[in-house]
Design a protein around this motif. Structure first.
Motif, PDB file in Angstrom:
ATOM      1  N   ALA A 193     -61.785 155.854  38.309  1.00 48.29           N
ATOM      2  CA  ALA A 193     -61.310 154.631  37.660  1.00 48.29           C
ATOM      3  C   ALA A 193     -60.832 153.619  38.692  1.00 48.29           C
ATOM      4  CB  ALA A 193     -60.190 154.967  36.683  1.00 48.29           C
ATOM      5  N   LEU A 194     -60.178 154.104  39.754  1.00 49.77           N
ATOM      6  CA  LEU A 194     -59.713 153.209  40.810  1.00 49.77           C
ATOM      7  C   LEU A 194     -60.887 152.537  41.509  1.00 49.77           C
ATOM      8  CD1 LEU A 194     -57.591 152.005  42.677  1.00 49.77           C
ATOM      9  CD2 LEU A 194     -57.640 154.130  44.000  1.00 49.77           C
ATOM     10  N   VAL A 195     -61.926 153.293  41.828  1.00 54.96           N
ATOM     11  CA  VAL A 195     -63.105 152.717  42.480  1.00 54.96           C
ATOM     12  C   VAL A 195     -63.764 151.669  41.575  1.00 54.96           C
ATOM     13  CG1 VAL A 195     -65.403 153.225  43.373  1.00 54.96           C
ATOM     14  CG2 VAL A 195     -63.494 154.752  43.899  1.00 54.96           C
ATOM     15  N   ALA A 196     -63.859 151.979  40.282  1.00 59.59           N
ATOM     16  CA  ALA A 196     -64.446 151.020  39.350  1.00 59.59           C
ATOM     17  C   ALA A 196     -63.623 149.735  39.284  1.00 59.59           C
ATOM     18  CB  ALA A 196     -64.565 151.657  37.966  1.00 59.59           C
ATOM     19  N   LEU A 197     -62.303 149.865  39.234  1.00 54.93           N
ATOM     20  CA  LEU A 197     -61.446 148.679  39.174  1.00 54.93           C
ATOM     21  C   LEU A 197     -61.521 147.866  40.459  1.00 54.93           C
ATOM     22  CD1 LEU A 197     -58.233 149.996  37.367  1.00 54.93           C
ATOM     23  CD2 LEU A 197     -59.941 148.414  36.480  1.00 54.93           C
ATOM     24  N   LEU A 198     -61.630 148.532  41.605  1.00 59.28           N
ATOM     25  CA  LEU A 198     -61.765 147.808  42.869  1.00 59.28           C
ATOM     26  C   LEU A 198     -63.054 146.996  42.893  1.00 59.28           C
ATOM     27  CD1 LEU A 198     -60.528 150.486  45.438  1.00 59.28           C
ATOM     28  CD2 LEU A 198     -59.381 148.360  44.807  1.00 59.28           C
ATOM     29  N   ALA A 199     -64.142 147.580  42.417  1.00 61.34           N
ATOM     30  CA  ALA A 199     -65.415 146.857  42.381  1.00 61.34           C
ATOM     31  C   ALA A 199     -65.339 145.661  41.433  1.00 61.34           C
ATOM     32  CB  ALA A 199     -66.536 147.806  41.972  1.00 61.34           C
ATOM     33  N   VAL A 200     -64.719 145.854  40.274  1.00 57.61           N
ATOM     34  CA  VAL A 200     -64.576 144.757  39.321  1.00 57.61           C
ATOM     35  C   VAL A 200     -63.683 143.660  39.894  1.00 57.61           C
ATOM     36  CG1 VAL A 200     -63.726 144.118  37.036  1.00 57.61           C
ATOM     37  CG2 VAL A 200     -65.004 146.231  37.338  1.00 57.61           C
ATOM     38  N   ALA A 201     -62.614 144.058  40.592  1.00 55.16           N
ATOM     39  CA  ALA A 201     -61.712 143.074  41.193  1.00 55.16           C
ATOM     40  C   ALA A 201     -62.442 142.225  42.221  1.00 55.16           C
ATOM     41  CB  ALA A 201     -60.525 143.788  41.836  1.00 55.16           C
ATOM     42  N   ILE A 202     -63.299 142.839  43.025  1.00 49.74           N
ATOM     43  CA  ILE A 202     -64.074 142.088  44.016  1.00 49.74           C
ATOM     44  C   ILE A 202     -64.994 141.088  43.333  1.00 49.74           C
ATOM     45  CG2 ILE A 202     -65.880 142.309  45.762  1.00 49.74           C
ATOM     46  CD1 ILE A 202     -64.587 144.960  46.571  1.00 49.74           C
ATOM     47  N   ALA A 203     -65.654 141.521  42.257  1.00 47.82           N
ATOM     48  CA  ALA A 203     -66.562 140.624  41.549  1.00 47.82           C
ATOM     49  C   ALA A 203     -65.807 139.513  40.825  1.00 47.82           C
ATOM     50  CB  ALA A 203     -67.402 141.424  40.560  1.00 47.82           C
ATOM     51  N   GLU A 204     -64.690 139.847  40.194  1.00 46.50           N
ATOM     52  CA  GLU A 204     -63.920 138.849  39.439  1.00 46.50           C
ATOM     53  C   GLU A 204     -63.380 137.753  40.348  1.00 46.50           C
ATOM     54  OE1 GLU A 204     -63.023 138.242  36.366  1.00 46.50           O
ATOM     55  OE2 GLU A 204     -63.842 139.934  35.254  1.00 46.50           O
ATOM     56  N   ASN A 205     -63.065 138.094  41.584  1.00 41.93           N
ATOM     57  CA  ASN A 205     -62.473 137.127  42.502  1.00 41.93           C
ATOM     58  C   ASN A 205     -63.490 136.502  43.444  1.00 41.93           C
ATOM     59  OD1 ASN A 205     -59.346 137.248  42.174  1.00 41.93           O
ATOM     60  ND2 ASN A 205     -59.996 139.384  42.118  1.00 41.93           N
ATOM     61  N   ALA A 206     -64.793 136.788  43.215  1.00 44.32           N
ATOM     62  CA  ALA A 206     -65.857 136.208  44.033  1.00 44.32           C
ATOM     63  C   ALA A 206     -65.617 136.467  45.510  1.00 44.32           C
ATOM     64  CB  ALA A 206     -65.967 134.700  43.768  1.00 44.32           C
ATOM     65  N   ARG A 207     -65.290 137.713  45.843  1.00 44.63           N
ATOM     66  CA  ARG A 207     -65.025 138.087  47.223  1.00 44.63           C
ATOM     67  C   ARG A 207     -66.241 138.780  47.822  1.00 44.63           C
ATOM     68  NH1 ARG A 207     -60.465 135.306  48.310  1.00 44.63           N
ATOM     69  NH2 ARG A 207     -60.662 136.361  50.324  1.00 44.63           N
ATOM     70  N   ILE A 208     -66.260 138.857  49.142  1.00 41.97           N
ATOM     71  CA  ILE A 208     -67.308 139.593  49.839  1.00 41.97           C
ATOM     72  C   ILE A 208     -67.182 141.073  49.466  1.00 41.97           C
ATOM     73  CG2 ILE A 208     -68.112 140.275  52.148  1.00 41.97           C
ATOM     74  CD1 ILE A 208     -67.115 137.576  53.166  1.00 41.97           C
ATOM     75  N   PRO A 209     -68.286 141.784  49.197  1.00 42.35           N
ATOM     76  CA  PRO A 209     -69.696 141.430  49.414  1.00 42.35           C
ATOM     77  C   PRO A 209     -70.391 140.784  48.214  1.00 42.35           C
ATOM     78  CG  PRO A 209     -69.540 143.737  48.859  1.00 42.35           C
ATOM     79  CD  PRO A 209     -68.126 143.219  48.874  1.00 42.35           C
ATOM     80  N   VAL A 210     -69.703 140.581  47.090  1.00 36.46           N
ATOM     81  CA  VAL A 210     -70.351 139.993  45.913  1.00 36.46           C
ATOM     82  C   VAL A 210     -70.594 138.506  46.114  1.00 36.46           C
ATOM     83  CG1 VAL A 210     -70.060 139.508  43.462  1.00 36.46           C
ATOM     84  CG2 VAL A 210     -69.418 141.740  44.373  1.00 36.46           C
ATOM     85  N   ASP A 211     -69.601 137.794  46.600  1.00 36.66           N
ATOM     86  CA  ASP A 211     -69.698 136.357  46.811  1.00 36.66           C
ATOM     87  C   ASP A 211     -68.812 135.998  47.988  1.00 36.66           C
ATOM     88  OD1 ASP A 211     -70.393 133.728  46.493  1.00 36.66           O
ATOM     89  OD2 ASP A 211     -69.139 133.366  44.746  1.00 36.66           O
ATOM     90  N   ASN A 212     -69.033 134.837  48.542  1.00 33.47           N
ATOM     91  CA  ASN A 212     -68.218 134.349  49.654  1.00 33.47           C
ATOM     92  C   ASN A 212     -67.506 133.085  49.211  1.00 33.47           C
ATOM     93  OD1 ASN A 212     -67.037 133.592  52.037  1.00 33.47           O
ATOM     94  ND2 ASN A 212     -68.917 133.581  53.241  1.00 33.47           N
ATOM     95  N   PRO A 213     -66.184 133.139  49.009  1.00 30.04           N
ATOM     96  CA  PRO A 213     -65.481 131.956  48.503  1.00 30.04           C
ATOM     97  C   PRO A 213     -65.425 130.799  49.492  1.00 30.04           C
ATOM     98  CG  PRO A 213     -63.916 133.676  49.120  1.00 30.04           C
ATOM     99  CD  PRO A 213     -65.283 134.285  49.224  1.00 30.04           C
ATOM    100  N   ALA A 214     -65.820 131.036  50.747  1.00 28.61           N
ATOM    101  CA  ALA A 214     -65.740 129.985  51.760  1.00 28.61           C
ATOM    102  C   ALA A 214     -67.080 129.316  52.031  1.00 28.61           C
ATOM    103  CB  ALA A 214     -65.197 130.560  53.068  1.00 28.61           C
TER     104      ALA A 214
END
Length: 317
Positions: free
Chosen positions: A180-201
């Motif tokens: 569950a922790l790994v799943a939430l970490l992946a979702v958190a990265i995607a929700e915040n548009a962070r690397i490696p899903v997206d680059n906010p800069a």
């Protein structure tokens, strides 16, 4: 009752002020890790103050969606962050602090951003909105499945109840919790548009997701979009800290002198998570856009596997 109301007011002031500071801290840490001087940690506050003084410029064919969407997204992000406990449990809004409600508020902000991206009809806006909603088709089920695992163990989806169960040690160490922790970490990265899903800069056309939807925003509207993104980052780090690192939280109904310990513990946990995020983004490259559904699909499968293990181990299957 008085202490719970005061704690809630202090919590609201804390998250409202800490969101830009957290974004500035992550940017500064990433720059330092890459050998650069980097912007000042207070730069996001200065940018917000500058943008809030400017009047937004709207396209000629913009509808009321472009006017309402920034306020709706920022309001949903603030409301969701307010529900996540920080330095103390048992605050005035604790009965409403449901993980499913937080997920719904995040979804509301995502829909508002997607509608704003498509409202003017620019190619980049539609591209970013399509990508965002396709990613959400994997991220939202992963979040719900992880919430299901936590609800099975704690007997509730209330964040105060989940944090109390973790703090008391009644849940123990379980493989399903790790999944569950790994799943939430992946979702958190995607929700915040962070690397490696997206680059906010970045503003590279082929890779933009979040930035593509707000290219037409300016002035106060751009400030609201930026603040909503900053609030989501704080929300997710606070959520992970409250659920998986509940140590240091003042108990419900505690006196203000115990809040100081809770505030210090919360600051250390958020700072540690910000350091981990900066180190992770500095050490990994952005993946191709077409690989993001695979990344989130793996998170969904891991969360589902954790829920199945819990169903079998608890005899609910």
């Amino acid at each position: 009752m008085v202490w719970s109301i005061l704690a809630q007011v202090l919590h609201i002031a804390l998250v409202v002020a800490a969101a830009p500071l957290l974004t500035g801290l992550v940017r500064w840490l990433k720059a330092r890790m890459m050998g650069r001087r980097g912007p000042h940690p207070l730069q996001p506050l200065r940018d917000l103050a500058k943008l809030l003084r400017k009047k937004p410029v709207l396209a000629e064919n913009a509808s009321a969606v472009s006017l309402v969407a920034p306020y709706l997204a920022a309001g949903a992000a603030v409301a969701a962050a307010v529900l996540v406990p920080s330095f103390a449990r048992g605050m005035a809004l604790a009965p409403l602090a449901d993980l499913i409600l937080v997920a719904g508020l995040l979804a509301l902000g995502r829909v508002a951003m997607a509608l704003a991206g498509m409202d003017v009809g620019t190619p980049f806006g539609g591209l970013g909105a399509a990508r965002e909603m396709s990613f959400a088709a994997f991220a939202e089920p992963a979040l719900v499945v992880a919430a299901l695992s936590l609800a099975i163990l704690a007997g509730t989806t209330n964040l105060d109840g989940i944090a109390g169960s973790f703090r008391d040690g009644g849940l123990g160490l379980r493989v399903s919790l790790g999944l569950a922790l790994v799943a939430l970490l992946a979702v958190a990265i995607a929700e915040n548009a962070r690397i490696p899903v997206d680059n906010p800069a970045t503003h590279l056309e082929l890779t933009m997701v979040h930035e593509a939807m707000i290219l037409e925003a300016s002035g106060r509207h751009l400030a609201l979009w930026d603040y909503a993104a900053q609030m989501r980052l704080l929300l997710w780090l606070a959520l992970l800290a409250a659920v998986f690192l509940p140590l240091g939280q003042a108990p419900a109904g505690s006196a203000p002198h115990l809040w100081v310990v809770g505030l210090a513990a919360w600051a250390v946990k958020i700072g540690g998570l910000a350091l981990g995020l900066a180190a992770f983004e500095s050490a990994i490259a952005k993946m191709r856009v077409f690989r993001v559904p695979e990344f989130l699909g793996a998170a969904l499968l891991l969360g589902l596997l954790g829920a199945v293990l819990l169903f079998v181990s608890t005899g609910l299957a």
